[in-house]
Write a protein that holds these residues in place. Structure first.
Motif, PDB file in Angstrom:
ATOM      1  N   MET A  56      12.998   2.775  -5.629  1.00 36.96           N
ATOM      2  CA  MET A  56      12.619   4.081  -5.091  1.00 36.96           C
ATOM      3  C   MET A  56      13.694   5.122  -5.401  1.00 36.96           C
ATOM      4  SD  MET A  56      11.367   5.062  -1.263  1.00 36.96           S
ATOM      5  CE  MET A  56       9.777   4.264  -1.415  1.00 36.96           C
ATOM      6  N   LEU A  57      14.938   4.738  -5.313  1.00 38.28           N
ATOM      7  CA  LEU A  57      16.034   5.651  -5.618  1.00 38.28           C
ATOM      8  C   LEU A  57      16.044   6.031  -7.094  1.00 38.28           C
ATOM      9  CD1 LEU A  57      18.585   7.061  -4.497  1.00 38.28           C
ATOM     10  CD2 LEU A  57      19.849   5.005  -5.160  1.00 38.28           C
ATOM     11  N   ILE A  58      15.809   5.068  -7.946  1.00 40.13           N
ATOM     12  CA  ILE A  58      15.796   5.323  -9.388  1.00 40.13           C
ATOM     13  C   ILE A  58      14.627   6.223  -9.776  1.00 40.13           C
ATOM     14  CG2 ILE A  58      15.433   4.201 -11.631  1.00 40.13           C
ATOM     15  CD1 ILE A  58      17.033   1.811 -10.491  1.00 40.13           C
ATOM     16  N   ASN A  59      13.473   6.031  -9.150  1.00 36.85           N
ATOM     17  CA  ASN A  59      12.257   6.742  -9.536  1.00 36.85           C
ATOM     18  C   ASN A  59      11.926   7.926  -8.648  1.00 36.85           C
ATOM     19  OD1 ASN A  59      11.242   5.116 -11.802  1.00 36.85           O
ATOM     20  ND2 ASN A  59      11.236   3.494 -10.271  1.00 36.85           N
ATOM     21  N   LYS A  60      12.855   8.379  -7.836  1.00 38.94           N
ATOM     22  CA  LYS A  60      12.552   9.494  -6.934  1.00 38.94           C
ATOM     23  C   LYS A  60      12.347  10.782  -7.727  1.00 38.94           C
ATOM     24  CE  LYS A  60      17.127  11.202  -5.967  1.00 38.94           C
ATOM     25  NZ  LYS A  60      17.945  11.812  -5.001  1.00 38.94           N
ATOM     26  N   LYS A  61      11.553  11.657  -7.150  1.00 48.57           N
ATOM     27  CA  LYS A  61      11.338  12.975  -7.746  1.00 48.57           C
ATOM     28  C   LYS A  61      12.373  13.927  -7.187  1.00 48.57           C
ATOM     29  CE  LYS A  61       6.557  12.989  -9.046  1.00 48.57           C
ATOM     30  NZ  LYS A  61       5.292  13.684  -8.944  1.00 48.57           N
ATOM     31  N   LYS A  62      12.798  14.842  -8.011  1.00 48.85           N
ATOM     32  CA  LYS A  62      13.749  15.839  -7.554  1.00 48.85           C
ATOM     33  C   LYS A  62      13.017  16.853  -6.676  1.00 48.85           C
ATOM     34  CE  LYS A  62      16.964  15.688 -11.435  1.00 48.85           C
ATOM     35  NZ  LYS A  62      16.896  14.323 -11.625  1.00 48.85           N
ATOM     36  N   GLN A  63      13.590  17.128  -5.524  1.00 46.32           N
ATOM     37  CA  GLN A  63      13.000  18.090  -4.600  1.00 46.32           C
ATOM     38  C   GLN A  63      13.587  19.469  -4.877  1.00 46.32           C
ATOM     39  OE1 GLN A  63      10.565  17.252  -2.361  1.00 46.32           O
ATOM     40  NE2 GLN A  63      10.636  15.251  -3.331  1.00 46.32           N
ATOM     41  N   SER A  64      12.812  20.482  -4.673  1.00 47.92           N
ATOM     42  CA  SER A  64      13.309  21.839  -4.875  1.00 47.92           C
ATOM     43  C   SER A  64      13.062  22.669  -3.628  1.00 47.92           C
ATOM     44  CB  SER A  64      12.618  22.481  -6.076  1.00 47.92           C
ATOM     45  OG  SER A  64      11.256  22.679  -5.798  1.00 47.92           O
ATOM     46  N   ASN A  65      13.919  23.643  -3.444  1.00 42.87           N
ATOM     47  CA  ASN A  65      13.796  24.560  -2.333  1.00 42.87           C
ATOM     48  C   ASN A  65      13.755  25.971  -2.920  1.00 42.87           C
ATOM     49  OD1 ASN A  65      13.769  25.838   0.076  1.00 42.87           O
ATOM     50  ND2 ASN A  65      15.652  24.925   0.855  1.00 42.87           N
ATOM     51  N   VAL A  66      12.578  26.428  -3.258  1.00 43.22           N
ATOM     52  CA  VAL A  66      12.403  27.694  -3.953  1.00 43.22           C
ATOM     53  C   VAL A  66      12.643  28.878  -3.020  1.00 43.22           C
ATOM     54  CG1 VAL A  66      10.768  29.072  -5.291  1.00 43.22           C
ATOM     55  CG2 VAL A  66      10.795  26.597  -5.533  1.00 43.22           C
ATOM     56  N   GLU A  67      12.337  28.744  -1.727  1.00 36.21           N
ATOM     57  CA  GLU A  67      12.475  29.864  -0.794  1.00 36.21           C
ATOM     58  C   GLU A  67      13.923  30.327  -0.677  1.00 36.21           C
ATOM     59  OE1 GLU A  67      10.570  27.125   0.284  1.00 36.21           O
ATOM     60  OE2 GLU A  67       8.702  28.134  -0.202  1.00 36.21           O
ATOM     61  N   ASP A  68      14.866  29.379  -0.624  1.00 35.22           N
ATOM     62  CA  ASP A  68      16.273  29.735  -0.502  1.00 35.22           C
ATOM     63  C   ASP A  68      16.838  30.310  -1.793  1.00 35.22           C
ATOM     64  OD1 ASP A  68      16.218  28.832   2.039  1.00 35.22           O
ATOM     65  OD2 ASP A  68      17.350  26.994   1.662  1.00 35.22           O
ATOM     66  N   GLY A  84       0.809  -1.221   0.000  1.00 36.86           N
ATOM     67  CA  GLY A  84       0.000   0.000   0.000  1.00 36.86           C
ATOM     68  C   GLY A  84       0.838   1.264   0.000  1.00 36.86           C
ATOM     69  N   LEU A  85       1.894   1.293   0.793  1.00 42.36           N
ATOM     70  CA  LEU A  85       2.756   2.474   0.835  1.00 42.36           C
ATOM     71  C   LEU A  85       3.512   2.676  -0.471  1.00 42.36           C
ATOM     72  CD1 LEU A  85       4.165   2.307   4.462  1.00 42.36           C
ATOM     73  CD2 LEU A  85       2.525   3.950   3.537  1.00 42.36           C
ATOM     74  N   SER A  86       3.861   1.590  -1.125  1.00 38.65           N
ATOM     75  CA  SER A  86       4.532   1.709  -2.416  1.00 38.65           C
ATOM     76  C   SER A  86       3.602   2.298  -3.467  1.00 38.65           C
ATOM     77  CB  SER A  86       5.032   0.343  -2.883  1.00 38.65           C
ATOM     78  OG  SER A  86       6.020  -0.137  -2.021  1.00 38.65           O
ATOM     79  N   CYS A  87       2.342   1.961  -3.395  1.00 41.85           N
ATOM     80  CA  CYS A  87       1.372   2.542  -4.332  1.00 41.85           C
ATOM     81  C   CYS A  87       1.034   3.986  -3.956  1.00 41.85           C
ATOM     82  CB  CYS A  87       0.105   1.700  -4.372  1.00 41.85           C
ATOM     83  SG  CYS A  87       0.354   0.086  -5.121  1.00 41.85           S
ATOM     84  N   TYR A  88       1.199   4.341  -2.693  1.00 39.95           N
ATOM     85  CA  TYR A  88       0.870   5.680  -2.213  1.00 39.95           C
ATOM     86  C   TYR A  88       2.008   6.688  -2.430  1.00 39.95           C
ATOM     87  CZ  TYR A  88      -0.983   9.223   0.976  1.00 39.95           C
ATOM     88  OH  TYR A  88      -1.465  10.386   1.514  1.00 39.95           O
ATOM     89  N   ALA A  89       3.239   6.215  -2.586  1.00 41.99           N
ATOM     90  CA  ALA A  89       4.414   7.089  -2.704  1.00 41.99           C
ATOM     91  C   ALA A  89       4.298   8.133  -3.835  1.00 41.99           C
ATOM     92  CB  ALA A  89       5.677   6.257  -2.861  1.00 41.99           C
ATOM     93  N   PRO A  90       3.766   7.802  -5.009  1.00 45.18           N
ATOM     94  CA  PRO A  90       3.641   8.842  -6.035  1.00 45.18           C
ATOM     95  C   PRO A  90       2.654   9.955  -5.667  1.00 45.18           C
ATOM     96  CG  PRO A  90       3.504   6.677  -7.032  1.00 45.18           C
ATOM     97  CD  PRO A  90       3.485   6.475  -5.565  1.00 45.18           C
ATOM     98  N   PHE A  91       1.671   9.653  -4.843  1.00 42.43           N
ATOM     99  CA  PHE A  91       0.670  10.657  -4.487  1.00 42.43           C
ATOM    100  C   PHE A  91       1.199  11.698  -3.506  1.00 42.43           C
ATOM    101  CE2 PHE A  91      -1.902   6.982  -5.782  1.00 42.43           C
ATOM    102  CZ  PHE A  91      -2.593   7.580  -6.821  1.00 42.43           C
ATOM    103  N   VAL A  92       2.265  11.379  -2.791  1.00 35.34           N
ATOM    104  CA  VAL A  92       2.870  12.341  -1.871  1.00 35.34           C
ATOM    105  C   VAL A  92       4.174  12.902  -2.439  1.00 35.34           C
ATOM    106  CG1 VAL A  92       1.770  11.468   0.220  1.00 35.34           C
ATOM    107  CG2 VAL A  92       3.935  10.483  -0.532  1.00 35.34           C
ATOM    108  N   ASP A  93       4.369  12.746  -3.739  1.00 36.69           N
ATOM    109  CA  ASP A  93       5.501  13.290  -4.495  1.00 36.69           C
ATOM    110  C   ASP A  93       6.858  12.789  -4.027  1.00 36.69           C
ATOM    111  OD1 ASP A  93       4.037  14.677  -6.335  1.00 36.69           O
ATOM    112  OD2 ASP A  93       4.011  16.529  -5.178  1.00 36.69           O
ATOM    113  N   LEU A  94       6.935  11.562  -3.552  1.00 38.03           N
ATOM    114  CA  LEU A  94       8.237  10.961  -3.254  1.00 38.03           C
ATOM    115  C   LEU A  94       8.837  10.321  -4.496  1.00 38.03           C
ATOM    116  CD1 LEU A  94       7.612   9.234   0.180  1.00 38.03           C
ATOM    117  CD2 LEU A  94       8.943  11.282  -0.277  1.00 38.03           C
TER     118      LEU A  94
END
Length: 101
Positions: A83-95, A23-33
């Protein structure tokens, strides 16, 4: 220790957490991981893991427990690699250090 003191609890816990991993593996794309491909690529891996856990739940002999344990040695690192291969790049726009994705 749980398998000696309460074997039924061990079987239920194994099945519960294996289903939770799926379930968590299917949920990971919905929380942008990860991206959607992670959920699709990990589904056969987690599905077979859940199948082995179900067999262990129904009949907890040493053959089923060994199969489940041996597959977990493959499944968990493979899941982390996917998970490492398919991770989304995180951004920090405030900094202003990273550009928005």
């Amino acid at each position: 220790m749980m398998s000696v003191t309460d074997p039924a609890l061990c079987r239920r816990t194994t099945l519960r957490y294996t289903a939770l991993i799926l379930g968590l593996s299917c949920y990971a794309p919905f929380v942008d991981l990860t991206n959607t491909w992670f959920a699709l690529e990990s589904l056969p891996l987690n599905g077979y893991f859940l199948y082995l856990a179900w067999k262990f739940y129904k009949e907890s002999d040493s053959a089923n427990s060994r199969k489940l344990f041996r597959f977990s040695l493959i499944q968990l690192p493979a899941l982390m690699l996917l998970m490492l291969i398919n991770k989304k790049k995180q951004s920090n726009v405030e900094d202003g250090t990273l550009q928005p994705v």
